[in-house]
Design a protein around this motif. Sequence first.
Motif, PDB file in Angstrom:
ATOM      1  N   THR A 196     102.091  41.922  42.696  1.00  0.00           N
ATOM      2  CA  THR A 196     101.154  42.534  41.506  1.00  0.00           C
ATOM      3  C   THR A 196     100.234  43.400  42.125  1.00  0.00           C
ATOM      4  N   ILE A 197      99.441  43.095  43.226  1.00  0.00           N
ATOM      5  CA  ILE A 197      98.600  44.084  43.467  1.00  0.00           C
ATOM      6  C   ILE A 197      99.301  45.430  44.042  1.00  0.00           C
ATOM      7  N   LYS A 198     100.322  45.256  44.761  1.00  0.00           N
ATOM      8  CA  LYS A 198     101.099  46.558  45.366  1.00  0.00           C
ATOM      9  C   LYS A 198     101.669  47.114  44.110  1.00  0.00           C
ATOM     10  N   ILE A 199     101.815  46.599  43.128  1.00  0.00           N
ATOM     11  CA  ILE A 199     102.403  47.402  41.700  1.00  0.00           C
ATOM     12  C   ILE A 199     101.451  48.234  41.144  1.00  0.00           C
ATOM     13  N   VAL A 200     100.142  47.463  41.172  1.00  0.00           N
ATOM     14  CA  VAL A 200      99.015  48.170  40.574  1.00  0.00           C
ATOM     15  C   VAL A 200      98.681  49.319  41.412  1.00  0.00           C
TER      16      VAL A 200
END
Length: 470
Positions: free
Chosen positions: A268-272
């Motif tokens: 999730t952090i990477k996508i954001v």
Amino acid sequence: MPSFIADIIFPDHKSTWRLHPTSYLDGLRGIASVIVFFCHYTENNYSYLVQSYGIDKEKPSGWIQLPYLRIIFSGRPMVHIFFVISGFVLSYKPIKAIHTRDLGKCYTALSSSTFRRAFRLFGPCVASTFIIMCMAQAGYVGKAQASWSVQLWRWKDAVFHQIAWPWAWDKDLRPLYDIHLWTIPIEFAHSMLLFMVILMLSRVRLRIRQAMVFGLMAYCLACGKWAAFEFLAGLFLAEIHILQHAQDPKGWEKSKEIQTSWKRLLSTIKIVFCVGVVLVGLFVGGWPNRNADKTPGIRYFLARTPLPFSKMENQAPQKYWFGLSAVFIVWSVGELITLKRFFEGPLAQYCGRISYAVYIVHGLVLSMYERRVLGRPFVPASGTPGAPGFKEAVAGWGVKGYMGVANTTQMTVGWFVGLCILGPMVIWAADLFWRAIDDPVVRLGRKFELVCLDDAEGEGTRNQSYSIMA
């Protein structure tokens, strides 16, 4: 006829194209090459739309000039994306061989790529500029010279000293016959630099190699060498890509539940982060050619441009930010599944196959037909009839004559209509050039390499597969 129409009419002769691990980069380069065509079309014919929204206080701005939307005709950042992709794709095979500890395969790939690079880059350009030279002497484009011998000598000089001249590194040489080919000698020179760096670091440990590549990237930026930074950044991204897709032999030591939760949070952090990077990159990509210091948002980046880019020529600050944005965008596209699938789709992949041809032929097509298609707007009479200085009205014709250029709405509609006419012409010409010249030159380079190698080396090279971007 274009290949995509021929494939429908003659399905038995349809070529099959398989996706490979870096196919999305082919698609990204294809879309970027189309945007370069949009850029030159817009700058040549609707230059008012190129400036940022709200800059001209005396004339209203159009919605297409807004941030993010203006990326559709922002061609300059696309060149930087080309260079990062080239560094990535040219590095992929030798770096992958290094990770499998097959240095022989790595050296073979480097040797083959180095041998064929001149064919790949210069061959289609020599052919295209020769065609332009003939058309210029025949009176279709440009300026005819006193004789064919004079024209031929000028063409020879342009090919040798501007198109196939690698000694200027990242200088814009503005080649005769096709000014858009200024990137080709830069591409060649930095391809050779890239191969040398890979060869130098081929026996170095992984972490040391990554640290040295990153250090070289920082050194190039400190020296103001944006193209070298972008090619080496492509090498750095290629190694990250290979590491990410490698199997982890040790696995996770924690429980499956913790592993799943931890991976979900990191994902999730990477996508954001990737979405944010793409949004920032698209905004920076709308950097105007003029008045950057007056453009909201862009002036923030301009004021924070580090040395030596802030003290170089006027366009140097945008090259710094375009280079950084290109690196992060290329990386983010590989991380965002939706974007990756789009660039692996049939439209983007077709654009990728003809991308080099689009880049080469769009200037000629525009030179021949943009004036005929767009025409000129109506010019009203000025002055008093019979008085000195009176000028009669001039009738408009073409797209500009019918649509008008009195306001931004008329210009935007005319821009779109002209693009719908000239766009298919460029794609058609690029498709023909790709099949008739570009692809045969690639095959000729491979055959010539096999002829020059001894039998043992030639047999090994013959069994290799090549990316269309190599």
